[in-house]
Design a protein around this motif. Structure first.
Motif, PDB file in Angstrom:
ATOM      1  N   ILE A 270     -49.574  38.881   6.458  1.00 47.00           N
ATOM      2  CA  ILE A 270     -49.788  40.185   6.273  1.00 47.00           C
ATOM      3  C   ILE A 270     -49.139  41.064   7.378  1.00 47.00           C
ATOM      4  N   GLU A 271     -49.793  40.601   8.631  1.00 50.03           N
ATOM      5  CA  GLU A 271     -49.434  41.054   9.762  1.00 50.03           C
ATOM      6  C   GLU A 271     -48.211  41.349   9.824  1.00 50.03           C
ATOM      7  N   GLN A 272     -47.172  40.283   9.492  1.00 46.77           N
ATOM      8  CA  GLN A 272     -45.817  40.069   9.739  1.00 46.77           C
ATOM      9  C   GLN A 272     -45.140  41.301   8.572  1.00 46.77           C
ATOM     10  N   VAL A 273     -45.774  41.379   7.530  1.00 47.74           N
ATOM     11  CA  VAL A 273     -45.208  42.277   6.502  1.00 47.74           C
ATOM     12  C   VAL A 273     -45.433  43.747   6.797  1.00 47.74           C
ATOM     13  N   VAL A 274     -46.647  44.183   7.379  1.00 51.87           N
ATOM     14  CA  VAL A 274     -47.017  45.323   7.948  1.00 51.87           C
ATOM     15  C   VAL A 274     -46.027  45.936   9.114  1.00 51.87           C
ATOM     16  N   ALA A 275     -45.788  44.995   9.961  1.00 53.10           N
ATOM     17  CA  ALA A 275     -45.112  45.118  11.221  1.00 53.10           C
ATOM     18  C   ALA A 275     -43.764  45.574  10.721  1.00 53.10           C
ATOM     19  N   GLU A 276     -43.200  44.849   9.490  1.00 50.62           N
ATOM     20  CA  GLU A 276     -41.834  45.336   9.117  1.00 50.62           C
ATOM     21  C   GLU A 276     -41.927  46.757   8.449  1.00 50.62           C
ATOM     22  N   ALA A 277     -43.061  47.131   8.057  1.00 50.00           N
ATOM     23  CA  ALA A 277     -43.301  48.359   7.381  1.00 50.00           C
ATOM     24  C   ALA A 277     -43.428  49.539   8.384  1.00 50.00           C
ATOM     25  N   VAL A 278     -43.495  49.150   9.395  1.00 50.96           N
ATOM     26  CA  VAL A 278     -43.962  50.556  10.394  1.00 50.96           C
ATOM     27  C   VAL A 278     -42.356  50.974  10.884  1.00 50.96           C
ATOM     28  N   PRO A 279     -41.678  52.057  10.257  1.00 51.77           N
ATOM     29  CA  PRO A 279     -40.438  52.174  10.863  1.00 51.77           C
ATOM     30  C   PRO A 279     -40.281  52.694  12.478  1.00 51.77           C
ATOM     31  N   PRO A 280     -39.172  52.247  12.763  1.00 47.03           N
ATOM     32  CA  PRO A 280     -39.004  52.489  14.390  1.00 47.03           C
ATOM     33  C   PRO A 280     -39.040  53.908  14.723  1.00 47.03           C
ATOM     34  N   GLU A 281     -38.817  55.022  13.772  1.00 48.85           N
ATOM     35  CA  GLU A 281     -39.208  56.378  14.157  1.00 48.85           C
ATOM     36  C   GLU A 281     -40.352  57.020  14.019  1.00 48.85           C
TER      37      GLU A 281
END
Length: 215
Positions: free
Chosen positions: A65-76
């Motif tokens: 889940i941590e991996q997916v959430v990390a992808e969901a935090v936009p760079p901006e």
């Protein structure tokens, strides 16, 4: 145990590599295929070696889940207004779950309070609190938005097409339902998401304005 540790070190594994491999396996074959033995085989190590990086399967699922959430935090993230940030987060979360559709049930079923996830939550709460939301309300906003995005992604991954089903009904029995579904069109899911997200954010905005007026 020392021998096992040495084998794990020689394998060059890291927690990150284990989590990425687990997510790939689930992406390809679903959650039922995931076991420590199977994951070890995918990585070319004994299952026991994995326990040097994730203490148990619960920690493994939380890490995924941590991996997916990390992808969901936009760079901006953090560069715009609170509304822009939340909109970007919701869209990125739907996109991340679109890339990892089997992960949606995990997000719906467990909190996954890993340090990395907690750091993300802390940053969102801080951003919302600085914007003027009370601390309890920041959690209401965060959980409401996340539940909405995960629910949308889960429905899309499961090919739940309510409008498509309605369009095929008998129009003489359900004229308004059928007309609404047919006018919405076959590709209405994205527009429906945009509408619901805008309505949700507008509701948050009215709540914030009311708080500011009475504060």
């Amino acid at each position: 145990m020392a021998a096992n540790r040495a084998r794990g070190q020689r394998a060059g594994l890291t927690r990150q590599a284990v989590l990425e491999a687990a997510l790939r396996l689930v992406d390809e074959e679903g959650l039922k295929a995931l076991s420590m033995r199977r994951l070890g085989a995918e990585l070319g190590v004994e299952a026991m070696t994995l326990y040097h990086h994730v203490p148990n399967k619960t920690a493994l699922l939380d890490g995924m889940i941590e991996q997916v959430v990390a992808e969901a935090v936009p760079p901006e993230f953090g560069a715009g207004t609170w509304r822009e940030d939340l909109s970007a987060y919701a869209r990125a979360l739907v996109a991340a779950l679109g890339a990892h559709p089997h992960a949606a049930p995990l997000l719906l079923s467990r909190p996954a309070l890993t340090p990395r996830n907690l750091g993300t939550l802390e940053a969102v709460v801080e951003m919302l609190h600085e914007a003027g939301f009370s601390l309890p309300r920041t959690l209401d906003v965060l959980y409401s938005l996340t539940s909405f995005a995960v629910g949308h992604a889960a429905a899309h991954a499961g090919r739940i097409d309510g409008a498509g089903s309605l369009a095929s009904l008998d129009p003489t029995a359900y004229p308004l339902l059928v007309a609404a579904a047919r006018e919405a069109g076959e590709d209405a899911a994205e527009a429906r998401f945009d509408f619901a997200l805008a309505a949700l954010l507008s509701g948050f905005e009215r709540e914030l304005a009311g708080t500011s007026a009475t504060g």
